[in-house]
Motif scaffolding. Structure first.
Motif, short mmCIF file in Angstrom:
data_model
loop_
_atom_site.label_atom_id
_atom_site.label_comp_id
_atom_site.label_asym_id
_atom_site.label_seq_id
_atom_site.Cartn_x
_atom_site.Cartn_y
_atom_site.Cartn_z
N ASP A 211 1.02 -1.08 -0.12
CA ASP A 211 -0.11 0.22 -0.32
C ASP A 211 0.75 1.30 0.35
O ASP A 211 1.81 0.54 0.33
CB ASP A 211 -1.17 -0.23 0.92
N ALA A 212 0.10 2.62 -0.19
CA ALA A 212 1.20 3.39 -0.52
C ALA A 212 2.16 4.39 0.46
O ALA A 212 2.76 4.30 0.29
CB ALA A 212 0.19 4.80 -0.77
N ALA A 213 1.01 4.11 1.64
CA ALA A 213 1.99 4.67 2.80
C ALA A 213 2.73 3.39 3.45
O ALA A 213 3.85 4.06 3.81
CB ALA A 213 0.52 4.42 4.23
N SER A 214 2.93 2.22 3.39
CA SER A 214 4.39 1.92 3.58
C SER A 214 5.53 2.02 2.56
O SER A 214 6.18 2.10 2.95
CB SER A 214 3.56 -0.14 3.93
N LEU A 215 4.91 1.92 1.89
CA LEU A 215 5.99 2.14 0.07
C LEU A 215 7.11 3.41 0.58
O LEU A 215 7.76 3.32 0.70
CB LEU A 215 5.53 2.42 -0.59
N PHE A 216 6.11 4.42 1.04
CA PHE A 216 7.00 5.88 1.74
C PHE A 216 7.41 5.43 2.63
O PHE A 216 8.55 5.76 3.16
CB PHE A 216 5.77 6.69 1.95
N GLN A 217 6.74 4.70 3.91
CA GLN A 217 7.47 4.39 5.19
C GLN A 217 8.72 3.34 4.92
O GLN A 217 10.18 3.90 5.40
CB GLN A 217 6.80 3.62 5.70
N ALA A 218 8.69 2.94 3.99
CA ALA A 218 10.36 1.73 3.18
C ALA A 218 11.24 3.33 3.05
O ALA A 218 12.57 2.47 3.34
CB ALA A 218 9.97 0.92 2.99
N ALA A 219 10.74 3.89 2.39
CA ALA A 219 11.85 5.28 2.30
C ALA A 219 13.17 4.29 1.55
O ALA A 219 13.96 4.90 1.14
CB ALA A 219 12.43 5.80 3.42
N LEU A 220 12.66 3.36 0.31
CA LEU A 220 13.70 3.30 -0.24
C LEU A 220 14.20 4.30 -1.93
O LEU A 220 12.95 4.72 -1.93
CB LEU A 220 12.48 2.07 -1.12
N PRO A 221 14.82 4.01 -2.24
CA PRO A 221 15.65 4.80 -2.91
C PRO A 221 14.83 4.40 -4.72
O PRO A 221 14.31 3.24 -4.70
CB PRO A 221 17.20 4.44 -3.54
N VAL A 222 14.32 5.28 -4.87
CA VAL A 222 14.16 5.43 -6.29
C VAL A 222 14.02 6.15 -7.22
O VAL A 222 14.43 7.11 -7.41
CB VAL A 222 11.89 5.71 -6.24
N ASP A 223 14.64 5.89 -8.72
CA ASP A 223 14.83 6.99 -9.67
C ASP A 223 13.76 7.71 -10.59
O ASP A 223 14.08 8.89 -11.02
CB ASP A 223 15.59 6.10 -10.41
N ALA A 224 12.14 7.51 -9.88
CA ALA A 224 11.56 7.87 -11.17
C ALA A 224 10.51 7.69 -10.55
O ALA A 224 9.80 6.48 -9.88
CB ALA A 224 10.96 7.47 -12.49
N TRP A 225 9.37 8.27 -10.51
CA TRP A 225 8.33 7.80 -9.56
C TRP A 225 6.93 8.66 -10.08
O TRP A 225 6.93 9.54 -11.58
CB TRP A 225 7.50 9.26 -8.80
N VAL A 226 5.77 7.62 -10.78
CA VAL A 226 4.59 8.01 -11.48
C VAL A 226 3.45 7.92 -10.70
O VAL A 226 3.34 6.63 -10.09
CB VAL A 226 4.47 6.06 -12.44
N ALA A 227 2.81 8.52 -10.58
CA ALA A 227 1.60 8.99 -10.14
C ALA A 227 0.39 9.45 -10.99
O ALA A 227 0.36 10.28 -11.82
CB ALA A 227 1.89 10.07 -8.83
N GLY A 228 -1.25 8.47 -10.42
CA GLY A 228 -2.16 8.94 -10.91
C GLY A 228 -3.17 8.37 -11.13
O GLY A 228 -4.42 7.98 -12.06
N CYS A 229 -2.47 6.78 -12.13
CA CYS A 229 -3.24 5.39 -12.71
C CYS A 229 -3.65 5.25 -11.82
O CYS A 229 -3.79 4.03 -10.54
CB CYS A 229 -1.70 4.89 -12.88
N GLY A 230 -5.40 5.67 -11.94
CA GLY A 230 -6.51 4.41 -11.02
C GLY A 230 -6.13 5.08 -9.56
O GLY A 230 -7.04 4.43 -9.05
N LEU A 231 -5.56 6.44 -9.36
CA LEU A 231 -5.59 6.71 -7.71
C LEU A 231 -6.58 7.25 -7.39
O LEU A 231 -6.57 7.06 -6.61
CB LEU A 231 -4.66 8.78 -8.13
N GLY A 232 -8.18 7.51 -7.90
CA GLY A 232 -8.54 8.29 -7.65
C GLY A 232 -9.28 9.50 -6.80
O GLY A 232 -7.89 10.11 -6.91
N THR A 233 -10.15 10.02 -6.68
CA THR A 233 -9.69 11.81 -6.11
C THR A 233 -10.15 11.92 -4.43
O THR A 233 -10.89 13.27 -4.58
CB THR A 233 -10.58 12.78 -7.41
N GLY A 234 -10.51 11.10 -3.98
CA GLY A 234 -11.14 11.35 -3.23
C GLY A 234 -9.77 12.14 -1.71
O GLY A 234 -9.11 12.04 -2.27
#
Length: 298
Positions: A100-123
């Motif tokens: 889930d997104a919250a645990s991914l953020f918490q893990a603080a893994l190194p990332v070279d590119a982010w993609v956000a919005g695919c089926g994200l919702g607007t709530g």
């Protein structure tokens, strides 16, 4: 969300003159087809993290993730915009790392590119998820797609930080961002793409027949690949995943962004040439064709 029909503002004037866009040509994309070094390992080709896949839209994030892997990323993480990870494993692509997104953020893994919005919702959860991503991503490039653009159009997002942002609207999303109609966008696509790039100081990929790629400084490319087979659900998610993948592989933006657009359309063309579509072509079929092109083009 319906297209705006009232209280229309004219497209903004641009300070720079508008020259003709440059055609995207594979000959100008050498990094897309370069041989890989024999000493390479998975870390060599970067990590893509995809944030999306809210309730009922898990497939959008999976399509982006599968495309990122098959376009050559070393590792792909997916953070679903839900309280808990909705699936333990993608059985079609078990290489994807799911949280889930919250645990991914918490893990603080190194990332070279982010993609956000695919089926994200607007709530509220979608908005909070994007806010947290903006706060932590630093200088890492971000592709903002689909519902991320709708939240941006609603004026609900804060500043997204210093790193490069690539916006990938279709005409209706571009119309929301510029507070005009889709018809006005289509009447002057080049002007609309440049206006968005200037307003947001971001790269803009205005999708559609003759997709336009525009840098914040106004330089513009036009794509000639693609066909009506791409007019089906999920193809935008695939493009976003491809773009994140090429950026994560340390391909320069001037090749990665237009290169992903070219590759996406060329994959659809290759499928149609092989008798797959355009009627009934599906988004999930594009990634394998794109992989074939990267490995065997020319």
């Amino acid at each position: 969300m319906p297209d705006h029909q009232t209280n229309i503002r004219p497209l903004p004037n641009l300070s720079a003159s508008e020259g003709e866009p440059t055609s995207i040509c594979p000959e100008n994309l050498p990094s897309l087809f370069a041989a890989r070094p024999t000493e390479a390992h998975k870390g060599t080709f970067g990590t893509v993290a995809i944030i999306g896949g809210g309730p009922g839209m898990v497939g959008a994030a999976l399509l982006a993730g599968r495309a990122a892997l098959k376009t050559g990323a070393g590792k792909v993480l997916i953070g679903f915009a839900q309280t808990d990870c909705p699936i333990a494993c993608d059985l079609l692509q078990p290489e994807l790392m799911l949280r889930d997104a919250a645990s991914l953020f918490q893990a603080a893994l190194p990332v070279d590119a982010w993609v956000a919005g695919c089926g994200l919702g607007t709530g509220t959860q979608a908005l909070n998820t994007l806010n947290r991503l903006f706060a932590l991503r630093g200088n890492t490039p971000l592709i903002l797609d689909a519902d991320g653009l709708n939240l941006l159009a609603g004026g609900l997002l804060p500043a997204w930080g210093p790193g490069t942002v690539i916006l990938t609207p279709h005409p209706a999303e571009a119309a929301r961002l510029l507070n005009c109609t889709s018809r006005e966008i289509q009447a002057n696509r080049q002007h609309a793409a440049r206006a968005l790039a200037q307003r947001h100081q971001a790269w803009v990929v205005l999708k559609g027949a003759g997709t336009l790629v525009c840098r914040p400084d106004g330089r513009c490319w036009i794509n000639r690949t693609g066909n009506p087979g791409l007019a089906t659900a999920g193809t935008g998610d695939v493009l976003a995943g491809m773009m994140g993948s090429l950026i994560a592989q340390n391909i320069t933006l001037d090749q990665a962004v237009p290169g992903a657009v070219w590759l996406h359309g060329a994959a659809a063309d290759a499928l149609v040439s092989a008798g797959v579509g355009p009627i009934g072509l599906t988004a999930g079929e594009l990634a394998n064709a794109a992989r074939q092109l990267r490995n065997h083009h020319g």
